[in-house]
Structure formats: structure tokens, C-alpha cells
Motif scaffolding. Structure first.
Motif, short mmCIF file in Angstrom:
data_model
loop_
_atom_site.label_atom_id
_atom_site.label_comp_id
_atom_site.label_asym_id
_atom_site.label_seq_id
_atom_site.Cartn_x
_atom_site.Cartn_y
_atom_site.Cartn_z
N LYS A 217 0.82 -1.21 0.00
CA LYS A 217 0.00 0.00 0.00
C LYS A 217 0.86 1.27 0.00
O LYS A 217 0.57 2.23 -0.72
CB LYS A 217 -0.92 -0.01 1.22
CG LYS A 217 -2.02 -1.05 1.16
CD LYS A 217 -2.86 -1.03 2.42
CE LYS A 217 -3.96 -2.09 2.38
NZ LYS A 217 -4.76 -2.09 3.63
N ILE A 218 1.93 1.26 0.81
CA ILE A 218 2.79 2.44 0.89
C ILE A 218 3.45 2.72 -0.46
O ILE A 218 3.47 3.86 -0.95
CB ILE A 218 3.85 2.26 1.99
CG1 ILE A 218 3.19 2.25 3.37
CG2 ILE A 218 4.91 3.37 1.91
CD1 ILE A 218 4.14 1.92 4.51
N LEU A 219 3.98 1.69 -1.08
CA LEU A 219 4.69 1.89 -2.35
C LEU A 219 3.74 2.28 -3.47
O LEU A 219 4.09 3.12 -4.32
CB LEU A 219 5.46 0.61 -2.72
CG LEU A 219 6.65 0.29 -1.81
CD1 LEU A 219 7.30 -1.01 -2.24
CD2 LEU A 219 7.67 1.41 -1.82
N ILE A 220 2.56 1.69 -3.50
CA ILE A 220 1.59 2.09 -4.52
C ILE A 220 1.19 3.55 -4.34
O ILE A 220 1.03 4.30 -5.30
CB ILE A 220 0.35 1.16 -4.48
CG1 ILE A 220 0.74 -0.24 -4.97
CG2 ILE A 220 -0.79 1.72 -5.32
CD1 ILE A 220 -0.36 -1.26 -4.82
N ALA A 221 1.06 3.98 -3.06
CA ALA A 221 0.74 5.38 -2.78
C ALA A 221 1.86 6.31 -3.22
O ALA A 221 1.62 7.49 -3.51
CB ALA A 221 0.45 5.57 -1.29
N ARG A 222 3.09 5.77 -3.29
CA ARG A 222 4.23 6.59 -3.71
C ARG A 222 4.52 6.38 -5.20
O ARG A 222 5.65 6.56 -5.65
CB ARG A 222 5.46 6.26 -2.87
CG ARG A 222 5.24 6.53 -1.38
CD ARG A 222 6.48 6.23 -0.56
NE ARG A 222 7.47 7.29 -0.66
CZ ARG A 222 7.51 8.37 0.11
NH1 ARG A 222 6.58 8.54 1.05
NH2 ARG A 222 8.45 9.29 -0.04
N GLU A 223 3.51 5.97 -5.96
CA GLU A 223 3.53 5.87 -7.42
C GLU A 223 4.31 4.69 -7.96
O GLU A 223 4.63 4.63 -9.15
CB GLU A 223 4.08 7.16 -8.06
CG GLU A 223 3.22 8.38 -7.86
CD GLU A 223 3.70 9.55 -8.71
OE1 GLU A 223 3.20 9.69 -9.83
OE2 GLU A 223 4.60 10.27 -8.24
N ARG B 257 8.84 3.37 -12.22
CA ARG B 257 8.88 3.21 -10.76
C ARG B 257 8.21 1.87 -10.46
O ARG B 257 6.98 1.76 -10.52
CB ARG B 257 8.15 4.35 -10.05
CG ARG B 257 8.74 5.73 -10.31
CD ARG B 257 7.88 6.83 -9.73
NE ARG B 257 7.87 6.85 -8.28
CZ ARG B 257 8.74 7.52 -7.52
NH1 ARG B 257 9.69 8.25 -8.09
NH2 ARG B 257 8.66 7.48 -6.21
N ILE B 258 8.98 0.83 -10.16
CA ILE B 258 8.44 -0.51 -9.99
C ILE B 258 9.00 -1.14 -8.72
O ILE B 258 10.06 -0.75 -8.21
CB ILE B 258 8.75 -1.41 -11.20
CG1 ILE B 258 10.25 -1.42 -11.49
CG2 ILE B 258 7.96 -0.97 -12.43
CD1 ILE B 258 10.65 -2.34 -12.64
N ALA C 164 12.25 -5.54 -3.56
CA ALA C 164 13.19 -4.77 -4.39
C ALA C 164 12.43 -3.63 -5.06
O ALA C 164 11.25 -3.77 -5.41
CB ALA C 164 13.85 -5.66 -5.44
N MET C 165 13.12 -2.48 -5.21
CA MET C 165 12.52 -1.30 -5.82
C MET C 165 13.46 -0.76 -6.88
O MET C 165 14.69 -0.86 -6.75
CB MET C 165 12.27 -0.22 -4.75
CG MET C 165 11.38 -0.69 -3.61
SD MET C 165 11.76 0.14 -2.03
CE MET C 165 11.57 1.85 -2.48
N MET D 11 14.53 8.19 0.68
CA MET D 11 13.36 8.70 1.39
C MET D 11 12.24 7.65 1.37
O MET D 11 11.52 7.47 2.36
CB MET D 11 12.88 10.00 0.75
CG MET D 11 11.66 10.62 1.41
SD MET D 11 11.28 12.26 0.75
CE MET D 11 11.03 11.87 -1.00
N ASP D 12 12.08 6.95 0.24
CA ASP D 12 11.06 5.91 0.16
C ASP D 12 11.37 4.78 1.14
O ASP D 12 10.46 4.24 1.79
CB ASP D 12 10.97 5.35 -1.26
CG ASP D 12 10.45 6.39 -2.24
OD1 ASP D 12 9.69 7.29 -1.81
OD2 ASP D 12 10.79 6.29 -3.44
#
Length: 793
Positions: free
Chosen positions: A505-511, A573-574, A595-596, A621-622
């Protein structure tokens, strides 16, 4: 499984229509795939006799026939016919004037100047299947002048069952009739099979060398049979053809009919061919490696050691339970036969059809399991039919029996029935259903002890019998009830919670967008991105570039980046959540990682914000947003996939939990990437280490800001300074943060200046200048003592 409605009525007199019967069978678990009429519609078609045949005066290929149609005409009819097999005295099928056939209507007319009052019919003209080219030739004893549909039982339907593998008991008419009787609650009338008296003493010795593979083998000799110039009865021929089998010779046809009737495959051997070379015995054994066998379908196969065969003393005769051999088969000149009926273990036959590349009606039944309680009776049934049709004399049955499956009683509890079905069936109802199914049972203290029938290999546990009760009771009579349960909301703990959904949820919210890649990867990725020269290799990879198990998610994300860049998608951004596989101390270990990857612009293209490329600190920051309140550190380190000057390992409680950094320039060139990217990989279990928030008194007094700038060696990191200052900050400091970094003019070589913002606030009163100066001096002293930092003037 195919059968006709009329054949079924011989065993159970059901009263419903064919559509209703199909529905009831399907609802009881025996899916009816189709119900087709035996013949298409036609009328005014009768049996007839050709009285005379004359040549047509105006056509060489036409004949003028005088035809007797019985009660349908006061005198014989003149009919012009061009069939090649028309002959005087034939019993034929005649379409009268006004008859409607599948593709034409019959009218009175003239053919080459000669009047014709009907048409003599071939099978094709009536929409029937036949191997004969010409008129349908009826038996000499066929009555004249009756409706052909009635004579040939064409007002019938063919049912096709799409049986599941567990219902092998319904691969014979006896089993289907037993099911229909139970479903419709009608009486079952199976034919009584009487033993055939032995008229000759001849026997063959039976030697079953593999009793576990063949627990039961029965056989008998029948001498003096006539195979040529003998016809099986019309009713038997109809049953075979309408079930999808073709007639071969009387002996084979009878064994096929008995198979369709009882579900028990059989085989007949030419006795003279068994006796060649003094091999007057039957041996059931596994094949030798160097043996070959020519089968009835024309295939010549090299036998394997796991193939069970029927043999004499010198050679294999048949593949047990699958197909007979061509050399020992019954032909028109056969006079003496050996008839076998056996039970072969399903595990021995199963899978052989796949290995051979072909199957048979016998293997289809044996690999699912046949009724071993009927094996001897089926032999008696086939013997009686052969003697009636082909004549001859039968010898005694020789039987070898050992290791038959045991059918142990299974306990069925009425309360368990009610719990599973949601229907309260009393003991009388359960007993009635078991009786309809012809299950043997006893009742003790309100509990049923049911013995599975020999034909039902699918009944082993209590739930199997409860399903049988549901089928007979009727699924449509079981009410749909919603489950009832008390539900209590559980408290969500603040620590020890699986972080996967929260991270997503956090990562999806950060695009970010989630991707899913294969766990099988190219071995080159492991070498390039992880420096792993010994990855876990697959024994049977699905492709050359997917030959090892991944130990990192980075390779998949870089491949995704390449895919996007090749399609002009520059802002990427994946992230991926997935398993990685490591080797530690010779053991394989599976771990979960996150992994990001970020590449391109920080923001989508717009007029309000100047374009800026993603850098290390954006992804940092992410990561900090994911780890929340945890005290993490980023320490400069080298990673094979990352830029040596722009990468760091992520530390938590002194342990490395991940890596972050910009992609190494070497891989940009190696993998033909048009722009760089920032990557990060973290252990999932590290994200679950949540710190409980601590309550602090909220101060009503304003905060005071003081800035300090210190000069330190270039090797000292801001994180080290922040860490030591936070340890010594005392109660008055609420926040310390870095806001400026400077190196260059006015500073010595190898030095840099770091500026920190310090916020101070009292909880009970405003802080005095002396208290503030004391706190700031303490912070300056500690960084000076630990790192040689001096206050920049």
C-alpha cells in the motif's frame, strides 16, 4: 459410455422421459454429455419383399421390381430401383408414396418412362450408418409389412455419459442400471447368470506368477465353435453398433457385448495357437526385455519389464488388460477357444496407454477398476452366449485367486451426515438409501457399518458414503444455508505484523507499480548483479535463459527497465515482493525480499515543476518511509550491481538488511540501457521489526532554533555526527537535522563543513539562554571529542 434407452429398460423400468432421466443422472454425478436419437425422423417406411426383378427397357442400370409391402397395399407395388444388390426374394426397406425422408419426400412418378410407386431404401437415404453400399438387406425371417422404425427399434435414444475416473462401475450396463434404479427408486432386474455345465474335461493349467498384479484369473476351454457363417442376434448387433463398436466375428462380438453389459473386459484365444510348441498352459507374468508382441491393432511393440503379459510356455500372447496379440486371436477358421476373464490391479494397468501411445476399451476399464466379484459370473455369461450362437462344448472353469482387495466396513455416523450435509436424515432414511444403492451394511448403536461394493473403488472413507447419501437424496433437496458463527474483531498488534500488505500500500501510494517475475533466471544475472558463481541450478529448466533460481530480485527489475525503455517509457517506478533462494552450508534456503527500482523523472512531465531526475536520496526517502520509526543507518559500501561511489548498505541493529544505490555504469552499457536507475533491495522480515511509538508530553512552549556549523574530515559522515549528538542531546532538544554541506574555498583540503539545525523546547517552562547555551556547548564538545570537529567561524 454409450447405451440406448431400450437396452436400459431391460434392466430397470424407469417411467420418466429421456430428458428427465438425463437430468436426474447428471444431478446425481453421472454427467450425460448428450442424448441423440438413434435415427433421424422419417415416416411411411416399411419392411418389404422383392417378388421379381426385371430389366428396365430404357436404362441398363435400372431394374423394375414387384414389391410386396403387406397390409400397406392391396397388391404388389411396381418400383424402379438402381441399387447394385437388388435381387429377387430379398427382404428390404421400402418408402411408400407420401413418405418423408431426411433429404427428400417420396412421390409417384416416372423414371425413364416407367411408373414407380415408392422407393427401395439404402441406409444413407434414411440417415443411418452402414458399411454396405446398396439396399438395406433384412434377414430372411423378417416380417413383411410392418413399420421399419418399429422393426429396427429406431424410436430410441443413445445416451452418452461423460464419466469421471472414479465411476468405473458405470462403464457397464449393469452399473448404469444399478444407478438408475437407485436414483429413480425403481426395481432392478439384472439377468440371473446360471453356471454352464461342463461337457468336456479339457483344461489349461493357469500359472499366475504375479498374484498382486493379477489377483484373480479365470479361464475355460470351449471346443467345436463355429465362427464363420454365423451371425450374432440382431439385439446384440444393435447394442454393439449403437454403443460405438463394430462387429468383427461372433466370438469377439460376444466378449465385447458382455464387456458393455457387465463392465468386465474379456478375451478369447485360439486354442490351437496356444498349444503350438507344447505350450498348453497360461502364464501371467511380467515381460522380458527382449520380447516383442504383435497386437490386434497392427502395432508391433518391444515389451518392457513393467508390462504384464498373458503368455504360454514359449511366448507372450497378449498385453494383460490392454489388448490381445494378433497371432493368438480368434479368426474365421478357429474351432477351439480359450476364454479368459480376469481382474488386474488398476495400478499395474494405469499409465500404460500413455506409454504405448494408444489405449483400448479394456485398459480404460481395468485402470479404473472392475468388479472382481463378477469375474467368474461374467465368464459363465459369455460362455452361455457363445454356446447359443456358435455352438460347441465347454470345459470346466480353472481359477487362480490370491491377494484380492479387501473391502473393510466403514463407519457412517448419522450425526456426521447431518453436520456435513446440513440435512437431518434419520436412521430409516439412511438405511433406505443404502438399500437402494445395494450397499451391504449393519447398524450398531445407531452407527452404520457399510461394506463398499467390489465395483466401487472410490468408496473408502466416511465422507464418500455421505456423498452417496447426498446424491440419492438429491442435491436440489438440500437447502442452501449460510454458515452461522460468532465473529469478534481482533486487535491488530503494533509489532510482529506481516508487513507485506502494508508495504504494498505504501509503495503504490508513492507511485510505484508492482511487477511479478519468474523465480527462474539467467545464470548471467546471478554472476553480474550478485557475484554469485554457484547459484541453485534447475535439473530440468524450461528454457536456457531460465536455468537457475534467483538469489536477488534486482535482475528481474533491470530486465523490466530494459523492456520499458525499449518501448519509450522513460519514467519507471516498480517494485517486486518475492522469494529468493540461497545456498548456505550445502543447504537451500528460501527468503522473502522486497526490491525497488526508479528511473527517469521524479515527477510526471508538467509545467509547474522543473524536470529533475531521480537520485539516490529520492529512493532513500522511500526506504525510510517503509521502515518508519526504526533507527536505520546507510553506510557507504560496494555492491556488484551498484555504482561504487553511489551505493550503501542499509543497517538495522548492526545487521545488514539491504542495499541501495545507483546502477553500475558498466551494466548500462552491457544491457543497452539508455538511462540509469536507482535500486534498492530489502529483507521482508526486517520490515516487520516495528518499534512501538513512545508517548511524550506535548509542550505548550515555543521552540527555539540554533544552527551550528562544524568542520570535520571528509571521511566523517553526517550520520555518524547525528548519531552521537542524538545520544547526548538531553531532554531539551526535540530535533537535530542536517541542512547544509559545504566543501571548497576557505576550507583545508580533506575537510568539509556540515550545518545542523537544532530545535530546543522546554516542557514545563521557557528555556533560558544559559540552558540553551549549555546544551549547544555540550553537543559541540561531544562531536569535537569523538570526531575532531571544530566550530566553523
Amino acid at each position: 459410455m454409450k447405451f440406448t434407452g431400450n437396452w436400459l429398460r431391460k434392466f430397470v423400468d424407469y417411467q420418466c422421459s429421456r430428458e428427465e432421466l438425463a437430468h436426474q443422472l447428471t444431478m446425481a454425478g453421472l454427467e450425460v454429455e448428450s442424448v441423440q436419437p438413434v435415427a433421424p425422423f422419417f415416416d411411411k417406411v416399411v419392411t418389404a419383399e422383392i417378388l421379381s426383378v426385371q430389366k428396365h427397357t430404357n436404362a441398363d442400370r435400372l431394374k423394375v421390381c414387384e414389391v410386396n409391402v403387406g397390409k400397406y397395399a392391396d397388391a404388389s407395388l411396381q418400383i424402379v430401383c438402381g441399387a447394385p444388390n437388388v435381387a429377387e426374394g430379398m427382404k428390404v426397406v421400402c418408402a411408400l408414396i407420401g413418405a418423408r425422408l431426411p433429404e427428400l419426400n417420396i412421390k409417384r412418378g416416372k423414371i425413364r418412362g416407367v411408373e414407380s410407386f415408392g422407393m427401395l431404401c439404402s441406409a444413407k437415404e434414411l440417415g443411418l450408418e452402414s458399411e454396405v453400399d446398396g439396399l438395406i438387406e433384412l434377414p430372411h425371417d423378417a416380417p413383411v409389412g410392418i413399420d421399419f422404425r418399429e422393426y429396427d427399434e429406431l424410436n430410441d435414444s443413445v445416451f452418452t455419459l461423460a464419466l469421471t475416473p472414479n465411476r468405473a462401475d458405470c462403464l457397464g450396463m449393469f452399473g448404469v442400471a444399478r444407478e438408475v434404479a437407485a436414483i429413480t427408486n425403481n426395481e432392478l432386474n439384472l439377468p440371473k447368470i446360471a453356471p454352464v455345465s461342463s461337457e468336456i474335461p479339457d483344461v489349461l493349467q493357469i500359472d499366475v506368477k504375479e498374484p498382486q498384479a493379477c489377483p484373480l484369473y479365470c479361464g475355460r476351454i470351449i471346443k467345436g465353435v463355429t465362427v464363420s457363417d454365423v451371425q450374432i442376434p440382431k439385439w446384440m448387433h444393435q447394442a454393439l453398433v449403437r454403443a460405438g463398436l463394430r462387429a468383427i466375428n461372433p466370438v469377439v462380438d460376444i466378449t465385447n457385448y458382455v464387456m458393455l453389459e457387465t463392465g468386465q473386459p474379456m478375451h478369447a484365444f485360439d486354442l490351437a495357437k496356444l498349444a503350438e510348441g507344447g505350450g498348453a498352459r497360461i502364464c501371467v507374468r511380467y515381460a522380458d526385455e527382449d520380447e516383442r508382441l504383435s497386437l490386434l491393432n497392427g502395432e508391433v511393440i518391444d515389451l518392457r519389464r513393467n508390462f504384464l503379459v498373458i503368455a504360454d510356455s514359449t511366448k507372450p500372447l497378449a498385453l494383460a488388460g490392454i489388448m490381445g496379440g494378433d497371432e493368438s486371436g480368434v479368426v474365421d477358421t478357429t474351432t477351439d477357444i480359450f476364454l479368459e476373464s480376469a481382474f488386474f490391479s488398476p495400478t499395474v494397468i494405469s499409465g500404460k496407454s500413455f506409454t504405448l501411445g494408444f489405449g483400448s476399451d479394456s485398459s480404460y476399464r481395468f485402470e479404473r477398476g472392475v468388479d472382481f466379484s463378477m469375474t467368474r459370473s461374467v465368464l459363465e455369461r459369455a460362455t452361455a452366449l457363445i454356446l447359443d450362437v456358435c455352438g460347441g462344448k465347454a470345459g470346466p472353469i480353472v481359477e487362480a485367486c490370491d491377494h484380492l482387495p479387501k473391502r473393510e466396513a466403514v463407519k457412517v455416523r448419522p450425526e456426521r451426515v447431518a453436520r456435513i450435509l446440513g440435512v437431518n436424515l434419520d436412521i430409516e432414511s439412511i438405511a433406505a438409501y443404502f438399500q437402494r444403492l445395494q450397499f451391504s451394511y449393519s447398524v450398531t448403536d445407531g452407527m452404520f457399518h457399510v461394506v463398499p461394493p467390489a465395483a466401487r473403488f472410490d468408496l473408502e472413507i466416511e465422507e464418500d458414503f455421505i456423498e452417496e447419501l447426498a446424491r440419492i437424496h438429491g442435491y436440489d433437496l438440500i437447502p442452501a444455508q449460510l454458515p452461522q458463527a460468532s465473529i469478534h474483531m481482533l486487535a491488530e498488534p503494533e509489532i510482529g505484523v506481516s508487513p507485506v500488505e502494508q508495504v504494498r500500500k505504501i509503495l503504490i501510494a508513492r507511485e510505484y507499480q508492482e511487477v511479478i517475475n519468474y523465480t527462474f533466471v539467467d545464470a548471467r544475472w546471478e554472476t553480474d548483479f550478485v557475484a554469485n558463481d554457484s547459484p541453485i541450478k534447475l535439473k530440468n529448466p524450461i528454457a536456457n535463459h531460465m536455468s537457475v533460481m534467483r538469489s536477488s530480485l534486482l535482475g528481474g527489475l533491470i530486465n523490466n527497465l530494459q523492456f520499458n525503455l525499449n518501448r519509450k517509457q522513460s519514467r519507471v517506478r516498480i517494485f517486486e515482493l518475492g522469494s529468493c533462494f540461497l545456498q548456505k552450508n550445502g543447504q537451500e534456503e528460501e527468503i522473502e525480499n522486497l526490491a525497488m527500482l526508479c528511473s527517469g523523472s521524479v515527477y510526471p512531465e508538467q509545467w509547474g515543476i522543473a524536470d529533475r531526475k531521480i537520485d539516490f536520496y529520492d529512493v532513500k526517502m522511500d526506504v525510510e518511509s517503509l521502515l518508519g520509526l526504526q533507527d536505520i543507518e546507510f553506510q557507504l559500501a560496494v555492491h556488484p550491481a551498484l555504482h561504487p561511489g553511489k551505493s550503501a548498505k542499509i543497517m538495522l541493529d548492526g545487521e545488514v538488511i539491504g542495499w541501495i544505490g545507483e546502477l553500475h555504469p558498466r551494466w548500462l552499457s552491457e544491457y543497452q540501457l539508455s538511462q540509469s536507475a536507482v535500486l534498492c533491495e530489502l529483507q521482508i522480515n526486517a520490515l516487520a521489526r516495528k518499534s512501538l511509538p513512545a508517548m511524550q508530553t506535548f509542550s505548550k512552549f515555543p521552540s527555539i532554533r540554533r544552527d551550528i556549523s562544524v568542520v570535520v574530515d571528509s571521511s566523517v559522515t553526517a550520520a555518524e555526527l547525528l548519531k552521537i549528538m542524538n545520544l547526548e542531546k538531553g531532554n531539551h532538544v526535540s530535533e537535530i537535522s542536517l541542512f547544509d554541506l559545504y566543501s571548497g574555498k576557505n576550507l583545508e583540503s580533506g575537510k568539509k563543513s556540515l550545518a545542523f539545525r537544532i530545535l530546543l523546547r522546554g516542557t514545563e517552562k521557557n528555556l533560558t539562554d544559559q540552558e540553551i547555551d549549555k546544551t549547544i556547548s555540550k553537543l559541540i564538545d561531544v562531536v569535537g571529542r569523538e570526531f575532531g570537529a571544530i566550530l566553523r567561524s
